[in-house]
Design a protein around this motif. Structure first.
Motif, PDB file in Angstrom:
ATOM      1  N   ALA A 133      -9.757  -3.600  -4.573  1.00 25.95           N
ATOM      2  CA  ALA A 133      -9.399  -2.482  -3.693  1.00 25.95           C
ATOM      3  C   ALA A 133      -8.029  -2.701  -3.055  1.00 25.95           C
ATOM      4  N   VAL A 134      -7.756  -3.925  -2.630  1.00 30.17           N
ATOM      5  CA  VAL A 134      -6.431  -4.234  -2.072  1.00 30.17           C
ATOM      6  C   VAL A 134      -5.371  -4.037  -3.146  1.00 30.17           C
ATOM      7  N   LEU A 135      -5.649  -4.515  -4.340  1.00 25.97           N
ATOM      8  CA  LEU A 135      -4.706  -4.345  -5.448  1.00 25.97           C
ATOM      9  C   LEU A 135      -4.466  -2.863  -5.732  1.00 25.97           C
ATOM     10  N   PHE A 136      -5.530  -2.059  -5.713  1.00 25.24           N
ATOM     11  CA  PHE A 136      -5.378  -0.625  -5.936  1.00 25.24           C
ATOM     12  C   PHE A 136      -4.472  -0.001  -4.875  1.00 25.24           C
ATOM     13  N   LEU A 137      -4.675  -0.378  -3.624  1.00 29.03           N
ATOM     14  CA  LEU A 137      -3.846   0.177  -2.550  1.00 29.03           C
ATOM     15  C   LEU A 137      -2.379  -0.222  -2.729  1.00 29.03           C
ATOM     16  N   ILE A 138      -2.142  -1.456  -3.112  1.00 38.75           N
ATOM     17  CA  ILE A 138      -0.765  -1.913  -3.358  1.00 38.75           C
ATOM     18  C   ILE A 138      -0.136  -1.121  -4.512  1.00 38.75           C
ATOM     19  N   VAL A 139      -0.897  -0.932  -5.580  1.00 34.59           N
ATOM     20  CA  VAL A 139      -0.400  -0.167  -6.728  1.00 34.59           C
ATOM     21  C   VAL A 139      -0.111   1.273  -6.316  1.00 34.59           C
ATOM     22  N   ARG A 140      -0.976   1.860  -5.477  1.00 33.18           N
ATOM     23  CA  ARG A 140      -0.748   3.241  -5.034  1.00 33.18           C
ATOM     24  C   ARG A 140       0.508   3.350  -4.164  1.00 33.18           C
ATOM     25  N   ILE A 141       0.742   2.360  -3.319  1.00 37.06           N
ATOM     26  CA  ILE A 141       1.963   2.365  -2.504  1.00 37.06           C
ATOM     27  C   ILE A 141       3.186   2.297  -3.415  1.00 37.06           C
ATOM     28  N   ALA A 142       3.150   1.400  -4.390  1.00 34.18           N
ATOM     29  CA  ALA A 142       4.260   1.309  -5.346  1.00 34.18           C
ATOM     30  C   ALA A 142       4.406   2.608  -6.129  1.00 34.18           C
ATOM     31  N   TYR A 143       3.290   3.219  -6.477  1.00 31.03           N
ATOM     32  CA  TYR A 143       3.298   4.492  -7.193  1.00 31.03           C
ATOM     33  C   TYR A 143       4.044   5.561  -6.392  1.00 31.03           C
ATOM     34  N   VAL A 144       3.755   5.652  -5.097  1.00 19.69           N
ATOM     35  CA  VAL A 144       4.424   6.642  -4.247  1.00 19.69           C
ATOM     36  C   VAL A 144       5.930   6.392  -4.235  1.00 19.69           C
ATOM     37  N   ARG A 170       6.268   4.995 -12.913  1.00 19.35           N
ATOM     38  CA  ARG A 170       5.205   5.706 -12.203  1.00 19.35           C
ATOM     39  C   ARG A 170       3.975   5.858 -13.099  1.00 19.35           C
ATOM     40  N   SER A 171       4.182   6.220 -14.356  1.00 21.19           N
ATOM     41  CA  SER A 171       3.062   6.383 -15.290  1.00 21.19           C
ATOM     42  C   SER A 171       2.359   5.057 -15.551  1.00 21.19           C
ATOM     43  N   ILE A 172       3.130   3.999 -15.640  1.00 27.23           N
ATOM     44  CA  ILE A 172       2.533   2.667 -15.832  1.00 27.23           C
ATOM     45  C   ILE A 172       1.675   2.306 -14.620  1.00 27.23           C
ATOM     46  N   LEU A 173       2.201   2.543 -13.425  1.00 28.39           N
ATOM     47  CA  LEU A 173       1.441   2.237 -12.212  1.00 28.39           C
ATOM     48  C   LEU A 173       0.186   3.101 -12.108  1.00 28.39           C
ATOM     49  N   TRP A 174       0.299   4.364 -12.500  1.00 28.06           N
ATOM     50  CA  TRP A 174      -0.890   5.226 -12.484  1.00 28.06           C
ATOM     51  C   TRP A 174      -1.961   4.653 -13.412  1.00 28.06           C
ATOM     52  N   ILE A 231      -4.348  12.956  -3.601  1.00 25.18           N
ATOM     53  CA  ILE A 231      -5.588  13.715  -3.396  1.00 25.18           C
ATOM     54  C   ILE A 231      -6.471  13.624  -4.635  1.00 25.18           C
ATOM     55  N   GLU A 232      -5.851  13.673  -5.800  1.00 25.29           N
ATOM     56  CA  GLU A 232      -6.610  13.606  -7.060  1.00 25.29           C
ATOM     57  C   GLU A 232      -7.204  12.219  -7.288  1.00 25.29           C
ATOM     58  N   ALA A 233      -6.468  11.167  -6.927  1.00 25.18           N
ATOM     59  CA  ALA A 233      -6.925   9.803  -7.191  1.00 25.18           C
ATOM     60  C   ALA A 233      -7.952   9.322  -6.171  1.00 25.18           C
ATOM     61  N   PHE A 234      -7.922   9.870  -4.975  1.00 21.52           N
ATOM     62  CA  PHE A 234      -8.765   9.382  -3.890  1.00 21.52           C
ATOM     63  C   PHE A 234     -10.268   9.437  -4.182  1.00 21.52           C
ATOM     64  N   PRO A 235     -10.821  10.562  -4.662  1.00 19.32           N
ATOM     65  CA  PRO A 235     -12.285  10.615  -4.819  1.00 19.32           C
ATOM     66  C   PRO A 235     -12.848   9.545  -5.748  1.00 19.32           C
ATOM     67  N   PHE A 236     -12.199   9.321  -6.882  1.00 15.50           N
ATOM     68  CA  PHE A 236     -12.726   8.312  -7.812  1.00 15.50           C
ATOM     69  C   PHE A 236     -12.687   6.922  -7.187  1.00 15.50           C
ATOM     70  N   PHE A 237     -11.602   6.622  -6.494  1.00 18.90           N
ATOM     71  CA  PHE A 237     -11.503   5.315  -5.842  1.00 18.90           C
ATOM     72  C   PHE A 237     -12.589   5.151  -4.784  1.00 18.90           C
ATOM     73  N   ALA A 238     -12.758   6.148  -3.940  1.00 18.53           N
ATOM     74  CA  ALA A 238     -13.763   6.060  -2.878  1.00 18.53           C
ATOM     75  C   ALA A 238     -15.166   5.912  -3.460  1.00 18.53           C
ATOM     76  N   VAL A 239     -15.473   6.710  -4.471  1.00 13.81           N
ATOM     77  CA  VAL A 239     -16.797   6.632  -5.094  1.00 13.81           C
ATOM     78  C   VAL A 239     -16.984   5.285  -5.789  1.00 13.81           C
ATOM     79  N   ALA A 240     -15.957   4.805  -6.473  1.00 14.39           N
ATOM     80  CA  ALA A 240     -16.066   3.513  -7.167  1.00 14.39           C
ATOM     81  C   ALA A 240     -16.360   2.390  -6.180  1.00 14.39           C
ATOM     82  N   VAL A 241     -15.642   2.370  -5.060  1.00 15.35           N
ATOM     83  CA  VAL A 241     -15.859   1.324  -4.056  1.00 15.35           C
ATOM     84  C   VAL A 241     -17.270   1.420  -3.494  1.00 15.35           C
TER      85      VAL A 241
END
Length: 132
Positions: free
Chosen positions: A84-95, A106-110, A57-67
């Protein structure tokens, strides 16, 4: 819609899907009348799922606005899509690292995800230097 815009949708769905299975699996002890009841999240896996969900939830707004800003300011669309695809892949790995209790990774991926967001955000500024 562009690939990057689909990734915005994917990122939204990711943070929703991070917590939904935990609530569904624990349906006997999850009380929808008290969705933030700390006793439900006392289990370590549930607590990590909640943390991953909240971080999404915290990461979503910046990503959406940046895109959207990068597209609105006519940044190089192919590069916006790729990042954007790379960001989504990184977020999946982060989860997965969050759920798997791997705090250092996790911190590295963030950090990588944040750097990708910055790159998308500033693409219109550096567009002239990229020769794209």
């Amino acid at each position: 819609m562009t690939i990057a815009e689909w990734c915005v949708f994917g990122t939204l769905m990711l943070y929703l899907l991070t917590i939904a299975p935990i609530k569904w699996i624990g349906f006997r002890s999850f009380d929808n009348a008290k969705p933030r009841d700390p006793t439900f999240y006392a289990d370590p896996l549930r607590a990590r799922a909640l943390g991953a969900h909240q971080n999404g939830i915290e990461a979503f707004p910046f990503f959406a606005v940046a895109v959207l800003l990068a597209e609105f300011r006519t940044g190089p669309q192919r590069l916006i899509d790729e990042l954007a695809v790379l960001f989504l892949i990184v977020r999946i790995a982060y989860v997965f690292t969050y759920l798997g209790d791997r705090p250092t990774l996790r911190s590295i991926l963030w950090s990588i995800g944040f750097a990708i967001n910055l790159a998308i955000f500033f693409l219109p500024v550096v567009r002239g230097f990229l020769l794209i």
